[in-house]
Design an enzyme around this catalytic site. Sequence first.
Site, PDB file in Angstrom:
ATOM      1  CE  LYS A 284      -7.712   2.362  -0.242  1.00  0.00           C
ATOM      2  NZ  LYS A 284      -6.648   2.499  -0.188  1.00  0.00           N
TER       3      LYS A 284
ATOM      4  CG  ASP B 255      -1.658   5.056   4.409  1.00  0.00           C
ATOM      5  OD1 ASP B 255      -1.477   4.916   2.855  1.00  0.00           O
ATOM      6  OD2 ASP B 255      -1.771   5.034   5.313  1.00  0.00           O
TER       7      ASP B 255
ATOM      8  CG  HIS C  46      -0.629   6.787  -0.795  1.00  0.00           C
ATOM      9  ND1 HIS C  46      -2.112   7.506  -1.453  1.00  0.00           N
ATOM     10  CD2 HIS C  46      -1.275   6.269   0.297  1.00  0.00           C
ATOM     11  CE1 HIS C  46      -3.053   6.329  -0.351  1.00  0.00           C
ATOM     12  NE2 HIS C  46      -2.684   6.517   0.539  1.00  0.00           N
TER      13      HIS C  46
ATOM     14  CG  HIS D   3      -9.179   4.813   3.262  1.00  0.00           C
ATOM     15  ND1 HIS D   3      -7.868   5.188   3.391  1.00  0.00           N
ATOM     16  CD2 HIS D   3      -9.553   4.831   3.977  1.00  0.00           C
ATOM     17  CE1 HIS D   3      -7.956   6.152   5.056  1.00  0.00           C
ATOM     18  NE2 HIS D   3      -9.110   5.741   5.041  1.00  0.00           N
TER      19      HIS D   3
ATOM     20  CG  HIS E  49      -2.567   2.037   1.432  1.00  0.00           C
ATOM     21  ND1 HIS E  49      -2.897   0.841   1.637  1.00  0.00           N
ATOM     22  CD2 HIS E  49      -1.746   2.596   1.400  1.00  0.00           C
ATOM     23  CE1 HIS E  49      -4.223   2.368   1.285  1.00  0.00           C
ATOM     24  NE2 HIS E  49      -3.148   3.176   1.236  1.00  0.00           N
TER      25      HIS E  49
ATOM     26  CG  HIS F 129      -3.445   1.674   6.100  1.00  0.00           C
ATOM     27  ND1 HIS F 129      -5.783   1.988   6.024  1.00  0.00           N
ATOM     28  CD2 HIS F 129      -3.517   2.810   4.581  1.00  0.00           C
ATOM     29  CE1 HIS F 129      -5.798   2.839   5.222  1.00  0.00           C
ATOM     30  NE2 HIS F 129      -5.011   2.943   4.693  1.00  0.00           N
TER      31      HIS F 129
HETATM   32  C1  NCD Z   1      -3.236   9.128   2.530  1.00  0.00           C
HETATM   33  C2  NCD Z   1      -2.999  10.175   0.997  1.00  0.00           C
HETATM   34  O1  NCD Z   1      -2.282  11.175   1.910  1.00  0.00           O
HETATM   35  O2  NCD Z   1      -3.283  10.184  -0.114  1.00  0.00           O
HETATM   36  N1  NCD Z   1      -3.667  10.203   3.644  1.00  0.00           N
HETATM   37  C3  NCD Z   1      -3.284   9.028   4.689  1.00  0.00           C
HETATM   38  O3  NCD Z   1      -3.741  10.240   5.576  1.00  0.00           O
HETATM   39  N2  NCD Z   1      -2.987   8.360   4.897  1.00  0.00           N
HETATM   40  C4  NCD Z   1      -4.540   8.572   1.795  1.00  0.00           C
HETATM   41  C5  NCD Z   1      -4.741   7.322   2.583  1.00  0.00           C
HETATM   42  O4  NCD Z   1      -4.474   6.627   2.514  1.00  0.00           O
HETATM   43  O5  NCD Z   1      -5.839   7.724   3.465  1.00  0.00           O
HETATM   44 ZN    ZN Z   2      -3.657   5.658   1.658  1.00  0.00          ZN
END
Ligand code: NCD
Ligand code: ZN
Length: 343
Positions: free
Chosen positions: A98, A241, A14, A135, A12, A169
């Site tokens: 997702k 995450d 970003h 999520h 996971h 998560h």
């Molecule tokens: C994530 C993001 O910034 O894209 N933020 C976070 O707090 N984890 C989005 C997510 O996975 O919730």
């Molecule tokens: Zn995330």
Amino acid sequence: MRIEIDRPWDMHLHLRDGAMLNLAAPHSARHFAGAVVMPNLVPPVADADALRAYRSRVLRAAGTDAETFTPLMTLFLKNQTRAELEAARETPGFFAVKLYPAGATTNSDGGVRDFGDAEPTLRAMEKLGIPLLVHGESGGFVLDREAEFLPVYRDLARRFPKLKICMEHISTAAALPLLDEFENLFATATLHHLLFTLDDLAGGLLAPHLFCKPIVKRPEDRAALRAAVFSGHPKIMFGSDSAPHPVEKKECAGAAGGVYDAPVLLPALAALFAENGALDKLEGFLGGNARRIYGLPAPRGKIALEDAPQDVPAFFEGENGLRVAPLFAGTRLPWRVADGNFS
Ligand code: NCD
Ligand code: ZN
């Protein structure tokens, strides 16, 4: 001490786009075999063309090819038709869909408002064997958001028994029993939910770099997650995450959620597992479980970790003045990847 593990998977992640993608992607690509890349761009990655184009940008930014770092691409759930799902499935690197409840986190406004509307897409995914990543939070008091969402997981797991559903998560003790209750439910866990509680975030001076969704929870939640992960729970996979934001979006009123820990994941995980006598469970958490659950490719090479100190920079710099503060910025970590680079 020195250990060797299979090149790990981050289930996971970003990576963003543009300058942030160029800054973040190399941190994951250097040591990881691959990662599940989240689709919450603006606009979200919601069809096969966007997915194909984003994958090429990720590979270019990673400075690698799909042989050494495999981005597993995801589609943002938006009531896609079966034909649209089939088109995505033909796209190289496509992995999963997702589900974001509308408004639950960063860039999720276009997410699901009514689960009834999502039914045909979920049914088609079940037929096509496409995993669903969720999520798992709803509205309500922030500490209990995940608990409020558990009936939704139960409902999804019952209604779509052949759909592989991953609780992304997980952050509470209450979520863990669901893994035993339903064969088709799995979970990812982050480093920060294993490390921190609300006291670390807001018990003293506010620590905005620890602010994320889902929020870090109570000591008993962290203890339950640790117990499950350190005992080698076969249905829990590592998903960082890691979610970078520019430093001015974190250090301000209205700070964005997201912990940027991609650069320090492997040293920090090794230190944490070593302190808890669980180093023998690290490899399974970092890839063995995911390989078994999703049939990911066989390991490609090893990564060595050693208990030698490494200083973490105060921030990483990208194009156009971009600055991002990593987790543990400006501190010394007791472990490092043996090649001396940040992960
Ligand atoms: C994530 C993001 O910034 O894209 N933020 C976070 O707090 N984890 C989005 C997510 O996975 O919730
Ligand atoms: Zn995330």
